[in-house]
Design a protein around this motif. Sequence first.
Motif, PDB file in Angstrom:
ATOM      1  N   ARG A  77     -44.081  44.004 -45.171  1.00 22.82           N
ATOM      2  CA  ARG A  77     -44.102  44.401 -46.584  1.00 22.82           C
ATOM      3  C   ARG A  77     -44.077  45.924 -46.731  1.00 22.82           C
ATOM      4  NH1 ARG A  77     -41.732  40.883 -48.699  1.00 22.82           N
ATOM      5  NH2 ARG A  77     -40.999  40.956 -46.552  1.00 22.82           N
ATOM      6  N   ILE A  78     -44.788  46.621 -45.828  1.00 22.01           N
ATOM      7  CA  ILE A  78     -44.774  48.083 -45.839  1.00 22.01           C
ATOM      8  C   ILE A  78     -43.388  48.580 -45.457  1.00 22.01           C
ATOM      9  CG2 ILE A  78     -45.878  50.164 -44.938  1.00 22.01           C
ATOM     10  CD1 ILE A  78     -48.220  48.349 -44.046  1.00 22.01           C
ATOM     11  N   HIS A  79     -42.862  48.011 -44.394  1.00 18.47           N
ATOM     12  CA  HIS A  79     -41.545  48.393 -43.889  1.00 18.47           C
ATOM     13  C   HIS A  79     -40.468  48.169 -44.957  1.00 18.47           C
ATOM     14  CE1 HIS A  79     -38.447  49.105 -40.894  1.00 18.47           C
ATOM     15  NE2 HIS A  79     -37.912  47.916 -41.135  1.00 18.47           N
ATOM     16  N   LYS A  80     -40.548  47.063 -45.647  1.00 29.00           N
ATOM     17  CA  LYS A  80     -39.572  46.744 -46.692  1.00 29.00           C
ATOM     18  C   LYS A  80     -39.612  47.785 -47.811  1.00 29.00           C
ATOM     19  CE  LYS A  80     -38.403  43.024 -49.985  1.00 29.00           C
ATOM     20  NZ  LYS A  80     -38.767  43.692 -51.251  1.00 29.00           N
ATOM     21  N   ALA A  81     -40.806  48.150 -48.248  1.00 27.85           N
ATOM     22  CA  ALA A  81     -40.947  49.114 -49.339  1.00 27.85           C
ATOM     23  C   ALA A  81     -40.448  50.498 -48.930  1.00 27.85           C
ATOM     24  CB  ALA A  81     -42.406  49.194 -49.789  1.00 27.85           C
ATOM     25  N   LEU A  82     -40.740  50.902 -47.705  1.00 30.37           N
ATOM     26  CA  LEU A  82     -40.281  52.203 -47.230  1.00 30.37           C
ATOM     27  C   LEU A  82     -38.771  52.215 -47.000  1.00 30.37           C
ATOM     28  CD1 LEU A  82     -43.187  53.061 -44.773  1.00 30.37           C
ATOM     29  CD2 LEU A  82     -42.597  54.296 -46.863  1.00 30.37           C
ATOM     30  N   THR A  83     -38.232  51.112 -46.527  1.00 30.23           N
ATOM     31  CA  THR A  83     -36.789  51.008 -46.344  1.00 30.23           C
ATOM     32  C   THR A  83     -36.070  51.099 -47.688  1.00 30.23           C
ATOM     33  OG1 THR A  83     -37.049  49.658 -44.347  1.00 30.23           O
ATOM     34  CG2 THR A  83     -34.923  49.550 -45.465  1.00 30.23           C
ATOM     35  N   ALA A  84     -36.655  50.467 -48.711  1.00 32.56           N
ATOM     36  CA  ALA A  84     -36.060  50.526 -50.056  1.00 32.56           C
ATOM     37  C   ALA A  84     -36.059  51.957 -50.579  1.00 32.56           C
ATOM     38  CB  ALA A  84     -36.830  49.612 -51.003  1.00 32.56           C
ATOM     39  N   ALA A  85     -37.150  52.692 -50.325  1.00 32.49           N
ATOM     40  CA  ALA A  85     -37.225  54.088 -50.767  1.00 32.49           C
ATOM     41  C   ALA A  85     -36.184  54.936 -50.041  1.00 32.49           C
ATOM     42  CB  ALA A  85     -38.623  54.639 -50.515  1.00 32.49           C
ATOM     43  N   GLU A  86     -35.953  54.641 -48.772  1.00 34.75           N
ATOM     44  CA  GLU A  86     -34.936  55.375 -48.017  1.00 34.75           C
ATOM     45  C   GLU A  86     -33.541  55.059 -48.554  1.00 34.75           C
ATOM     46  OE1 GLU A  86     -34.145  56.481 -43.432  1.00 34.75           O
ATOM     47  OE2 GLU A  86     -34.281  54.335 -43.845  1.00 34.75           O
ATOM     48  N   GLU A  87     -33.298  53.789 -48.858  1.00 33.13           N
ATOM     49  CA  GLU A  87     -31.985  53.394 -49.372  1.00 33.13           C
ATOM     50  C   GLU A  87     -31.703  54.008 -50.738  1.00 33.13           C
ATOM     51  OE1 GLU A  87     -32.192  49.154 -49.183  1.00 33.13           O
ATOM     52  OE2 GLU A  87     -31.655  49.082 -47.036  1.00 33.13           O
ATOM     53  N   ARG A  88     -32.769  54.282 -51.508  1.00 34.18           N
ATOM     54  CA  ARG A  88     -32.605  54.967 -52.802  1.00 34.18           C
ATOM     55  C   ARG A  88     -32.335  56.458 -52.619  1.00 34.18           C
ATOM     56  NH1 ARG A  88     -37.514  52.343 -54.268  1.00 34.18           N
ATOM     57  NH2 ARG A  88     -38.567  54.356 -54.152  1.00 34.18           N
TER      58      ARG A  88
ATOM     59  N   TYR B   7     -36.882  57.976 -43.347  1.00 32.67           N
ATOM     60  CA  TYR B   7     -37.927  57.099 -42.814  1.00 32.67           C
ATOM     61  C   TYR B   7     -37.696  56.806 -41.340  1.00 32.67           C
ATOM     62  CZ  TYR B   7     -40.374  52.561 -42.179  1.00 32.67           C
ATOM     63  OH  TYR B   7     -41.153  51.520 -41.711  1.00 32.67           O
ATOM     64  N   ASP B   8     -38.730  57.036 -40.557  1.00 27.26           N
ATOM     65  CA  ASP B   8     -38.730  56.718 -39.138  1.00 27.26           C
ATOM     66  C   ASP B   8     -40.002  55.935 -38.852  1.00 27.26           C
ATOM     67  OD1 ASP B   8     -38.013  56.607 -36.490  1.00 27.26           O
ATOM     68  OD2 ASP B   8     -38.703  58.630 -36.015  1.00 27.26           O
ATOM     69  N   TYR B   9     -39.982  55.104 -37.823  1.00 30.54           N
ATOM     70  CA  TYR B   9     -41.184  54.319 -37.540  1.00 30.54           C
ATOM     71  C   TYR B   9     -41.273  53.937 -36.073  1.00 30.54           C
ATOM     72  CZ  TYR B   9     -38.095  50.205 -37.518  1.00 30.54           C
ATOM     73  OH  TYR B   9     -37.100  49.305 -37.225  1.00 30.54           O
ATOM     74  N   SER B  10     -42.487  53.609 -35.667  1.00 32.48           N
ATOM     75  CA  SER B  10     -42.758  53.073 -34.332  1.00 32.48           C
ATOM     76  C   SER B  10     -43.489  51.755 -34.510  1.00 32.48           C
ATOM     77  CB  SER B  10     -43.619  54.051 -33.527  1.00 32.48           C
ATOM     78  OG  SER B  10     -42.939  55.267 -33.290  1.00 32.48           O
ATOM     79  N   GLU B  11     -43.028  50.702 -33.855  1.00 34.37           N
ATOM     80  CA  GLU B  11     -43.651  49.386 -33.964  1.00 34.37           C
ATOM     81  C   GLU B  11     -44.246  48.961 -32.630  1.00 34.37           C
ATOM     82  OE1 GLU B  11     -40.806  46.199 -34.707  1.00 34.37           O
ATOM     83  OE2 GLU B  11     -39.201  47.419 -33.844  1.00 34.37           O
ATOM     84  N   SER B  12     -45.117  47.956 -32.686  1.00 31.43           N
ATOM     85  CA  SER B  12     -45.785  47.423 -31.494  1.00 31.43           C
ATOM     86  C   SER B  12     -46.491  48.521 -30.700  1.00 31.43           C
ATOM     87  CB  SER B  12     -44.780  46.686 -30.599  1.00 31.43           C
ATOM     88  OG  SER B  12     -44.176  45.612 -31.295  1.00 31.43           O
ATOM     89  N   VAL B  13     -47.137  49.437 -31.424  1.00 32.41           N
ATOM     90  CA  VAL B  13     -47.868  50.535 -30.788  1.00 32.41           C
ATOM     91  C   VAL B  13     -49.239  50.022 -30.344  1.00 32.41           C
ATOM     92  CG1 VAL B  13     -48.868  52.835 -31.106  1.00 32.41           C
ATOM     93  CG2 VAL B  13     -46.681  52.258 -32.200  1.00 32.41           C
ATOM     94  N   ALA B  14     -49.541  50.177 -29.073  1.00 28.63           N
ATOM     95  CA  ALA B  14     -50.843  49.743 -28.562  1.00 28.63           C
ATOM     96  C   ALA B  14     -51.952  50.579 -29.197  1.00 28.63           C
ATOM     97  CB  ALA B  14     -50.888  49.888 -27.042  1.00 28.63           C
TER      98      ALA B  14
END
Length: 329
Positions: free
Chosen positions: A46-57, A62-69
């Motif tokens: 849900r966070i990723h979706k909202a930030l992606t939408a802001a980038e598309e606008r 937007y950059d991100y790191s996932e599965s961070v220990a």
Amino acid sequence: MIRKYVMAAVVAAVAAAGGMSVAEAAEKLKVSGVYTVPVEQQWVSRIHKALTAAEERGDIDYDYSESVANADYERVMREYAEGGSDLVVGEAFAVEQAARRVAKDYPETAFLMGSSFPAQDPNFAVFDNFIHEPSYLTGMIAGGMTKSNVIGIVGGYPIPEVNRLMHAFMAGAKEINPDVKFMVSFIGSWFDPPKAKESAFAMIERGADVMYAERFGVSDAAKEKGVLAIGNVIDTQAQYPDTVVASALWHMEPTIDKAIAAVKDGSFKAEDYGLYSYMKHGGGSLAPLGTFESKVPADLKAKVEAKQKAILDGSFTVKVDDSEPKSTL
């Protein structure tokens, strides 16, 4: 004091000198996401979706790191802050001390983190998924759809943001069906579909004919065993058209958009963004019944619609209960 993103006078001057529009002259916000789970995990998605939408606008880069220990979380946060990120977004539930330590070291960077604890001056704002209101509505549906009067609930960890949704769900079910009983379990993981599936199987074997899928994997078990499921955070009915009756949806766009606007105008501060997940702000909603539109009794749908109206107009308040829910069977 947190940096002002771009001063209006400077932007206007640059635009005039170069024959550019103000929008073209303004540098985009640099926003980074730090997530301990894959971005397809429902909560983080849900966070990723909202930030992606802001980038598309065109509002942000937007950059991100996932599965961070957890052990690497602080390092990744620092790398983004050192790299010039204007806003860092993530979830601090298992890394509170580390995340707050980073924020103290970079007072010019804005941090917006999922957290059970208060904001921290001057730049550590918090948010949470307060979708207990639509969760109550899905509980009403579950209470009206169960035949065995036994509902199974599988969660990740018994923390406030999970507990309050479960309690609201249970309260909604009890309003419709006072005889309903619950089985509650936690799998000790935010993303372990096989483990959630096995926990759900055990509950179904004990008589549960409706499952509350707080975690991925539960709806798979429900589908295999031919029982119903209630979704959480995202709408998965398309993947389970004969299984998922309804879902309580979380919309992070109001929260993310408020934070982006605050960073841009220099007003970002340590505050709680949790209220923007409430239904009245568009942060939560009940998913359409879709394939179950004709399967849910008309009188039950009418009760749910009336309760939703009462929530929105303020005449009914869904209680926030952050204590750990217990089985009643």
